[in-house]
Motif scaffolding. Structure first.
Motif, PDB file in Angstrom:
ATOM      1  N   TRP A 133       2.734  -5.991  -6.868  1.00 11.05           N
ATOM      2  CA  TRP A 133       3.670  -5.746  -7.236  1.00 11.05           C
ATOM      3  C   TRP A 133       3.877  -4.569  -7.827  1.00 11.05           C
ATOM      4  O   TRP A 133       5.197  -4.177  -8.332  1.00 11.05           O
ATOM      5  N   GLN A 134       2.802  -3.583  -7.945  1.00  9.28           N
ATOM      6  CA  GLN A 134       2.941  -2.503  -8.257  1.00  9.28           C
ATOM      7  C   GLN A 134       3.597  -1.151  -7.339  1.00  9.28           C
ATOM      8  O   GLN A 134       3.703  -0.002  -8.122  1.00  9.28           O
ATOM      9  N   TYR A 135       3.311  -1.307  -6.172  1.00  8.55           N
ATOM     10  CA  TYR A 135       3.492  -0.735  -5.053  1.00  8.55           C
ATOM     11  C   TYR A 135       4.700   0.063  -5.031  1.00  8.55           C
ATOM     12  O   TYR A 135       4.633   1.153  -4.642  1.00  8.55           O
ATOM     13  N   PRO A 136       5.826  -0.894  -5.452  1.00  6.15           N
ATOM     14  CA  PRO A 136       7.041  -0.249  -5.222  1.00  6.15           C
ATOM     15  C   PRO A 136       7.309   0.413  -6.015  1.00  6.15           C
ATOM     16  O   PRO A 136       8.635   1.799  -5.940  1.00  6.15           O
ATOM     17  N   PHE A 137       5.877   1.081  -7.003  1.00 10.93           N
ATOM     18  CA  PHE A 137       7.133   1.948  -8.240  1.00 10.93           C
ATOM     19  C   PHE A 137       6.371   3.091  -7.682  1.00 10.93           C
ATOM     20  O   PHE A 137       6.597   4.361  -8.015  1.00 10.93           O
ATOM     21  N   PHE A 138       5.295   3.558  -6.784  1.00  8.79           N
ATOM     22  CA  PHE A 138       4.957   4.726  -6.211  1.00  8.79           C
ATOM     23  C   PHE A 138       6.424   5.591  -4.877  1.00  8.79           C
ATOM     24  O   PHE A 138       5.992   6.453  -5.230  1.00  8.79           O
ATOM     25  N   LEU A 139       6.793   4.882  -5.004  1.00  8.27           N
ATOM     26  CA  LEU A 139       8.442   5.154  -4.306  1.00  8.27           C
ATOM     27  C   LEU A 139       8.849   6.408  -5.432  1.00  8.27           C
ATOM     28  O   LEU A 139       9.529   7.233  -4.489  1.00  8.27           O
ATOM     29  N   TYR A 140       8.696   5.974  -6.099  1.00  5.46           N
ATOM     30  CA  TYR A 140       9.297   6.939  -7.699  1.00  5.46           C
ATOM     31  C   TYR A 140       8.789   8.820  -7.187  1.00  5.46           C
ATOM     32  O   TYR A 140       9.308   9.549  -7.706  1.00  5.46           O
ATOM     33  N   LEU A 141       7.634   8.929  -6.611  1.00  4.82           N
ATOM     34  CA  LEU A 141       6.604   9.791  -6.358  1.00  4.82           C
ATOM     35  C   LEU A 141       7.282  10.652  -5.669  1.00  4.82           C
ATOM     36  O   LEU A 141       7.453  11.791  -5.460  1.00  4.82           O
TER      37      LEU A 141
END
Length: 192
Positions: free
Chosen positions: A56-64
Motif C-alpha cells: 500500500w505504501q509504494y504508490p507514494f514513492f511516485l512523488y519522488l
C-alpha cells in the motif's frame, strides 16, 4: 499540502509559457502542458494500481519523481528578473502585491476570467475525486472500471490539449473556441 503546491505551480507554469511563446505557438505550448497533465493523469493511477498490489505504501514513492524534475528546472530555467520582482523578492512588497491582485479581481473582465479558468478545474477535480466512489458504490462497478474511466478522461484531456495550437491558429480571435469549449463542458456537465 499537495493542493497548496499545485496552486503555486500551475499559475507559474502558465505564466512562463506565456512569457516564452506568443500566438499559436503559445497555444500549442499550453496545449502540450495540458496533454502532459492528461497523460500523467492516465498513467499515474495505472502505476499506482500496480504498485499497490505490491504494498500500500509504494504508490507514494511516485512523488519522488518531483525531485529530479525540480533539479532540472532549477539548473536549466533562467528566472527573468525585473526591478519590480527584485523589489518583491525580499518580501517587502507582499502586502502591496496582494492589494494589487485584489484590485485586479474587482474588474469585471478579470473576475470573469478567474471564474472561467477556475470552474473547469473545479469540475475536473470533482470528477477525479468522486468518479471512483460513484462507479463502485452507486453503480456497482469495480475499482478497475473506475480506473479505466479516469484513464479515459485523462487521455481525452491529453489528446484535446495537444490540438490547442491548431484550434488557435484556425480562428482570428480566441473568443469563439473559448466559448465553444465552455459550452461543450457545460453541456457535458448537464448531461451527467
Amino acid at each position: 499540502l499537495q493542493g497548496i503546491g499545485f496552486a503555486g505551480i500551475a499559475p507559474t507554469i502558465i505564466t512562463m509559457v506565456g512569457d516564452f511563446y506568443t500566438g499559436a505557438v503559445e497555444a500549442t505550448a499550453q496545449g502540450l502542458r495540458f496533454s502532459s497533465s492528461g497523460l500523467s493523469g492516465a498513467l499515474f493511477p495505472l502505476l499506482s494500481g500496480l504498485l499497490v498490489t505490491v504494498g500500500w505504501q509504494y504508490p507514494f514513492f511516485l512523488y519522488l519523481l518531483a525531485l529530479p524534475i525540480a533539479v532540472v528546472t532549477y539548473l536549466w530555467l533562467d528566472e527573468p528578473v525585473t526591478e519590480e520582482s527584485a523589489a518583491r523578492a525580499d518580501g517587502s512588497g507582499v502586502g502591496s502585491y496582494a492589494r494589487e491582485v485584489l484590485a485586479l479581481v474587482r474588474h469585471r473582465r478579470v473576475f470573469a476570467f478567474v471564474v472561467a479558468r477556475g470552474l473547469p478545474v473545479v469540475v475536473w477535480i470533482g470528477f477525479m475525486t468522486y468518479v471512483s466512489i460513484i462507479v463502485v458504490q452507486f453503480l456497482d462497478g469495480t475499482p478497475g472500471e473506475a480506473g479505466l474511466l479516469v484513464g479515459a478522461g485523462s487521455l481525452a484531456f491529453a489528446s484535446s490539449g495537444s490540438q490547442a495550437g491548431r484550434v488557435a491558429a484556425y480562428f482570428d480571435h480566441l473568443l469563439v473556441p473559448l466559448v465553444g469549449a465552455n459550452l461543450s463542458l457545460g453541456s457535458r456537465i448537464l448531461a451527467v
